[in-house]
Motif scaffolding. Structure first.
Motif, PDB file in Angstrom:
ATOM      1  N   SER A 239       0.849  -1.192   0.000  1.00  0.00           N
ATOM      2  CA  SER A 239       0.000   0.000   0.000  1.00  0.00           C
ATOM      3  C   SER A 239       0.884   1.241   0.000  1.00  0.00           C
ATOM      4  O   SER A 239       2.091   1.163   0.229  1.00  0.00           O
ATOM      5  N   LEU A 240       0.275   2.389  -0.240  1.00  0.00           N
ATOM      6  CA  LEU A 240       1.016   3.648  -0.223  1.00  0.00           C
ATOM      7  C   LEU A 240       1.697   3.848   1.125  1.00  0.00           C
ATOM      8  O   LEU A 240       2.862   4.238   1.206  1.00  0.00           O
ATOM      9  N   GLU A 241       0.958   3.534   2.211  1.00  0.00           N
ATOM     10  CA  GLU A 241       1.515   3.730   3.550  1.00  0.00           C
ATOM     11  C   GLU A 241       2.742   2.847   3.784  1.00  0.00           C
ATOM     12  O   GLU A 241       3.757   3.301   4.297  1.00  0.00           O
ATOM     13  N   GLU A 242       2.612   1.572   3.390  1.00  0.00           N
ATOM     14  CA  GLU A 242       3.748   0.659   3.564  1.00  0.00           C
ATOM     15  C   GLU A 242       4.945   1.101   2.734  1.00  0.00           C
ATOM     16  O   GLU A 242       6.086   1.001   3.161  1.00  0.00           O
ATOM     17  N   ALA A 243       4.655   1.590   1.530  1.00  0.00           N
ATOM     18  CA  ALA A 243       5.730   2.053   0.654  1.00  0.00           C
ATOM     19  C   ALA A 243       6.456   3.237   1.291  1.00  0.00           C
ATOM     20  O   ALA A 243       7.686   3.318   1.256  1.00  0.00           O
ATOM     21  N   LYS A 244       5.679   4.130   1.912  1.00  0.00           N
ATOM     22  CA  LYS A 244       6.306   5.284   2.582  1.00  0.00           C
ATOM     23  C   LYS A 244       7.212   4.814   3.718  1.00  0.00           C
ATOM     24  O   LYS A 244       8.285   5.357   3.933  1.00  0.00           O
ATOM     25  N   GLU A 245       6.736   3.773   4.447  1.00  0.00           N
ATOM     26  CA  GLU A 245       7.551   3.234   5.537  1.00  0.00           C
ATOM     27  C   GLU A 245       8.858   2.657   5.013  1.00  0.00           C
ATOM     28  O   GLU A 245       9.917   2.869   5.595  1.00  0.00           O
ATOM     29  N   ILE A 246       8.763   1.934   3.885  1.00  0.00           N
ATOM     30  CA  ILE A 246       9.975   1.350   3.300  1.00  0.00           C
ATOM     31  C   ILE A 246      10.960   2.455   2.922  1.00  0.00           C
ATOM     32  O   ILE A 246      12.158   2.363   3.178  1.00  0.00           O
ATOM     33  N   MET A 248      11.205   5.373   4.252  1.00  0.00           N
ATOM     34  CA  MET A 248      11.762   5.996   5.463  1.00  0.00           C
ATOM     35  C   MET A 248      12.789   5.117   6.139  1.00  0.00           C
ATOM     36  O   MET A 248      13.845   5.583   6.528  1.00  0.00           O
ATOM     37  N   GLU A 249      12.466   3.815   6.254  1.00  0.00           N
ATOM     38  CA  GLU A 249      13.415   2.888   6.873  1.00  0.00           C
ATOM     39  C   GLU A 249      14.751   2.888   6.149  1.00  0.00           C
ATOM     40  O   GLU A 249      15.798   2.796   6.756  1.00  0.00           O
ATOM     41  N   ASN A 250      14.683   2.974   4.820  1.00  0.00           N
ATOM     42  CA  ASN A 250      15.902   2.895   4.018  1.00  0.00           C
ATOM     43  C   ASN A 250      16.510   4.257   3.719  1.00  0.00           C
ATOM     44  O   ASN A 250      17.557   4.335   3.089  1.00  0.00           O
ATOM     45  N   LEU A 251      15.811   5.309   4.156  1.00  0.00           N
ATOM     46  CA  LEU A 251      16.219   6.680   3.826  1.00  0.00           C
ATOM     47  C   LEU A 251      16.449   6.828   2.331  1.00  0.00           C
ATOM     48  O   LEU A 251      17.373   7.500   1.887  1.00  0.00           O
ATOM     49  N   ASP A 252      15.629   6.132   1.559  1.00  0.00           N
ATOM     50  CA  ASP A 252      15.856   6.100   0.115  1.00  0.00           C
ATOM     51  C   ASP A 252      14.555   5.732  -0.569  1.00  0.00           C
ATOM     52  O   ASP A 252      13.970   4.691  -0.275  1.00  0.00           O
ATOM     53  N   ARG A 253      14.116   6.608  -1.453  1.00  0.00           N
ATOM     54  CA  ARG A 253      12.877   6.319  -2.155  1.00  0.00           C
ATOM     55  C   ARG A 253      13.066   5.217  -3.197  1.00  0.00           C
ATOM     56  O   ARG A 253      12.130   4.536  -3.576  1.00  0.00           O
ATOM     57  N   GLY A 254      14.323   5.044  -3.634  1.00  0.00           N
ATOM     58  CA  GLY A 254      14.636   3.996  -4.608  1.00  0.00           C
ATOM     59  C   GLY A 254      14.336   2.611  -4.051  1.00  0.00           C
ATOM     60  O   GLY A 254      14.110   1.666  -4.805  1.00  0.00           O
ATOM     61  N   ALA A 255      14.328   2.511  -2.714  1.00  0.00           N
ATOM     62  CA  ALA A 255      14.046   1.216  -2.079  1.00  0.00           C
ATOM     63  C   ALA A 255      12.642   0.738  -2.432  1.00  0.00           C
ATOM     64  O   ALA A 255      12.387  -0.461  -2.538  1.00  0.00           O
ATOM     65  N   VAL A 256      11.735   1.679  -2.620  1.00  0.00           N
ATOM     66  CA  VAL A 256      10.361   1.321  -2.975  1.00  0.00           C
ATOM     67  C   VAL A 256      10.324   0.740  -4.390  1.00  0.00           C
ATOM     68  O   VAL A 256       9.672  -0.273  -4.646  1.00  0.00           O
TER      69      VAL A 256
END
Lengths: 307, 205
Positions: A239-246, A248-256
């Protein structure tokens, strides 16, 4: 152009178009615009009324003279949908409405498609304009609708000056005809995701959605396939929320993007999609192929092949 | 975007047996950056290949602890693809292979066919075909096994069809004859038939 600006332009254009030909040189478009601009924020009907009265006063004519121009719409020629090209053109159409739904954007009360025998065009009704709702499958005569461009395609806007009349007969066009024109059905494999896949920012740089552009390889061609948030969550469980968490955890939007890649690339999909300009397909319905059947005929023909 | 897409090469569907016998790579143009294509015995050229199969081996060949060079074997009904991923050039594929702690796994690979040379015991140069991974994904990590089985079966059917289409088109058949000999086309067909027969048996169970 912002939405407000667009609306102002439309009002100005309508009022201007109602000026009888004999008087056309007596009123400056800019003056109308100034009047309209001063009233922006008021209900659109009221702005129309006031702007029309202003023009009538300036010309020294009765304001009914300005209304009669547009209400004599019977003389206006009906345009074919496939002839619509230019921006900001005021047109009369006789069309059937299909795939009508509430607007995704709050400013749009309804959106969908209008079709006649010549083709299909998308439409949007502005929330602020209080346009009467269209019914799916119903035929209409639409006077004073305005063309514009939406994501590179010609689209039709319905606003408060648009006169909508239900037609008994209407154009002979079926839902199947429209679907053939709008949709493509295909099976293929997602072989990669474009760099811009993942979390998406709005104009103010706030993350507000998730979307991918996949390279969809059918074995015969590769087409860009856009998968929006809802379908994406269904397919990947993300979901969008989970993607945002990913992110943040990785400090990297590329992680999504990488997470989506892990969950999408190399998979086969059966897609019903809307075709758009630039060869893009927007997935409307997407799923993994259901039960695969063995192709007996293929094996028979292979065994008898001479190479 | 659409321009970028026009140049996007279609990923060919090729069985391992045919892939491993196709040792000729040609360049499309003179420049250094010109794309390279593998000449397929069935006809046609592969700049990119898509495989859905079973990961049976997976090891880091690099003895240097600071870098990784992964070799993986991905098996289809006709044989195995040697798949390589370098953590410098393809950290994502390397990361996926690093995460694998046991085989077999069901995987998908998109990659580029390349040829490499190894000196054998007799000092002879031997050429091998490999697949340089662009993307590797673990299909069984996210889907139930019937979904994965279905996709792998779909790949076999599609690959058989594409092999037949390439053979029927007769494109490059002269070139194939010269490069690989007269048995190359019948062997490619035979490989596809055996893959189909394996699938038929499996689906009859």
């Amino acid at each position: 152009m912002t939405e407000d600006q667009e609306e102002i332009e439309q009002i100005v254009e309508t009022v201007h178009s109602r000026i009888p030909d004999d008087y056309e040189d007596d009123v400056e478009r800019d003056d109308i615009e100034e009047t309209v601009r001063k009233m922006s924020g008021l209900p659109e009907q009221e702005i129309f009324r006031a702007a029309t009265r202003n023009v009538a006063d300036a010309l020294g004519v009765d304001k009914s003279a300005l209304y009669s121009e547009s209400s004599s719409g019977g003389e206006q020629s009906v345009r074919q949908v496939d002839s619509l090209e230019a921006d900001e053109e005021w047109v009369t159409l006789e069309v059937r409405a299909f795939h009508v739904s509430e607007g995704e954007n709050e400013a749009v009360s309804q959106e969908g498609y209008l079709a006649d025998e010549s083709g299909v065009v998308s439409f949007a009704s502005w929330e602020k304009s209080d346009v009467p709702d269209l019914t799916d499958g119903q035929a209409y005569r639409l006077e004073s609708a305005v063309t514009n461009r939406y994501r590179g395609n010609v689209s039709v806007n319905l606003n408060s000056s648009t006169e909508i009349t239900e037609l008994e007969e209407g154009p002979d066009v079926s839902r199947e005809d429209v679907d053939d024109e709008l949709f493509v059905q295909t099976v293929g494999n997602v072989v990669s995701l474009s760099q811009n896949s993942g979390l998406q920012e709005d104009e103010d740089s706030n993350i507000d959605s998730i979307r991918v552009t996949a390279q969809f390889d059918t074995g015969d061609e590769v087409r860009p396939l856009i998968i929006e948030a809802d379908e994406l969550e269904e397919l990947t469980g993300l979901s969008l929320e989970e993607a945002k968490e990913i992110a943040m955890e990785n400090l990297d939007r590329g992680a999504v993007r990488r997470e989506l890649e892990n969950r999408l690339v190399g998979r086969y999909f059966h897609v019903t999609g809307r075709q758009t300009d630039g060869d893009f397909v927007v997935a409307e319905d997407i799923s993994h192929p259901s039960e695969v059947e063995f192709d007996e005929q293929l094996l028979v023909s292979m065994r008898s092949m001479e190479v | 975007m659409s321009e970028q897409n026009q140049s996007r090469q279609i990923a060919r569907r090729v069985f391992a047996q045919e892939f491993n016998s196709a040792r000729h790579i040609v360049k499309d143009g003179e420049s250094e950056m010109a794309p390279k294509f593998q000449v397929l015995p069935s006809g046609g050229r592969a700049g990119r290949v898509l495989v859905l199969g079973v990961l049976t081996e997976c090891e880091d060949l690099d003895s240097d602890p600071d870098s990784e060079y992964w070799r993986a074997r991905v098996v289809d009904p006709t044989g195995g693809f040697n798949v390589y991923a370098d953590d410098e050039f393809n950290p994502e594929a390397a990361e996926v292979l690093r995460s694998v702690d046991s085989v077999p796994r069901d995987v998908a690979v998109v990659g580029k066919p390349r040829v490499y040379t190894v000196e054998d015991e007799d000092g002879e140069q031997q050429e091998y075909v490999k697949l340089d991974a662009e993307v590797i994904t673990l299909l069984d990590e996210y889907h139930d096994s019937p979904v994965v089985e279905n996709m792998k079966r779909y790949w076999v059917l599609e690959t058989a069809r594409q092999t037949v289409n390439r053979l029927e088109s007769g494109r490059f058949s002269q070139e194939v004859h010269e490069l690989y000999g007269e048995d190359a086309r019948p062997e490619a067909l035979q490989g596809a038939i055996s893959a189909m027969e394996t699938l038929q048996d499996e689906m009859a169970e």
